[in-house]
Design an enzyme around this catalytic site. Sequence first.
Site, short mmCIF file in Angstrom:
data_model
loop_
_atom_site.label_atom_id
_atom_site.label_comp_id
_atom_site.label_asym_id
_atom_site.label_seq_id
_atom_site.Cartn_x
_atom_site.Cartn_y
_atom_site.Cartn_z
N ILE A 98 0.86 -0.91 0.01
CA ILE A 98 0.05 0.08 0.34
C ILE A 98 0.82 1.39 0.10
O ILE A 98 1.93 1.41 1.11
CB ILE A 98 -0.99 -0.22 1.49
CG1 ILE A 98 -1.69 -1.12 1.09
CG2 ILE A 98 -1.61 1.30 1.22
CD1 ILE A 98 -2.78 -0.97 2.61
N ASP A 153 -5.08 -6.71 7.33
CA ASP A 153 -6.37 -6.77 6.90
C ASP A 153 -7.05 -7.54 5.67
O ASP A 153 -8.26 -6.57 5.50
CB ASP A 153 -6.59 -4.84 7.78
CG ASP A 153 -6.46 -4.10 7.23
OD1 ASP A 153 -5.85 -4.01 6.04
OD2 ASP A 153 -6.63 -3.03 7.62
N ASP A 170 -0.97 -9.34 0.46
CA ASP A 170 -2.61 -9.96 0.71
C ASP A 170 -3.06 -10.59 -0.38
O ASP A 170 -4.09 -10.85 -1.38
CB ASP A 170 -3.46 -8.82 0.78
CG ASP A 170 -3.51 -8.35 1.99
OD1 ASP A 170 -3.75 -8.91 3.83
OD2 ASP A 170 -2.36 -7.17 2.72
N GLY A 197 0.31 -5.11 1.56
CA GLY A 197 -0.60 -5.80 0.50
C GLY A 197 -0.35 -6.15 -0.50
O GLY A 197 -1.32 -7.52 -1.24
N GLU A 213 3.29 -5.47 7.53
CA GLU A 213 2.32 -4.73 8.48
C GLU A 213 2.41 -4.77 10.46
O GLU A 213 2.19 -3.76 10.87
CB GLU A 213 0.59 -5.13 8.38
CG GLU A 213 0.06 -4.22 7.10
CD GLU A 213 0.51 -6.05 5.92
OE1 GLU A 213 -0.38 -5.71 4.73
OE2 GLU A 213 1.09 -7.03 6.16
#
Length: 270
Positions: free
Chosen positions: A66, A152, A124, A121, A144
């Site tokens: 991110i 998340d 993810d 991210g 993270e």
Amino acid sequence: MSDYTAFKVELTDHIAHVQINRPDKANAMNAPFWHEIMEIFEWADGTEDVRVVVLSGVGKHFSSGIDLMLLASVASELGKDVGRNARMLRRKILQMQASFSAVDQCSKPVLAAVQGYCIGGAIDLISACDMRYAADDALFSIREIDMGMAADVGTLQRLPRLIGDGIVRELAYTGRNVTAEEAQRIGLVNRTFADFPQLLEGVFAVARDIAAKSPVAINGTKRMISYMRDHSVNDGLEYVATWNAAMLQSPDLKLAVAAHMSKQKPVFDN
């Protein structure tokens, strides 16, 4: 296909090549990234000419995760009311989760080709893909934890279904780096390649093999495997029986059998 600011998309021989295209920012995931990836995978899901998706990154890195500028912009929206802050943050997190769920729920197989950084991210994202492949220089990290937060957007939900529970916990608690060799050893990636060109060559070879199969059969196979993540064996057997009661009536079955018997390669309709 539309023009995108965070991606390049090409469709050739039933294979959609989706490339994260922010190489000057190590392919960090900025604000446009999140709505564009959802739009792209909805397009891939609904386009019959797409049979396989290859997901890669332009430049030296797959993605550094991110974009910190995006996190800063979200932080700037926070006020003094804890309740309203929580509502706003929850809404944004759910929107970002939906972007990667669009990858996971795409009816076409999605193959991730990873070189360089695959951090935060980006973990993810690849967790939502069907298969993952890496160049030898790939570096993976659930970063993270070093930012004082729990991942998340899907890592902690999908990764335990891909690799061992204890390994997931170690990586998530420490944020340590994982090399391509270790990633293959723990089952995070299927195979490694010496460099990025060989990685793309190898991944596209797998993609072409998949694209040559019956798209009806591939769709059903992916659906069954995904269904089994959340259901019992008996539920899965019942589901595939119902599914194939319809799908076995496809002409693809007769075509495949005839081609096998005549030692020819079948060509399936979209």
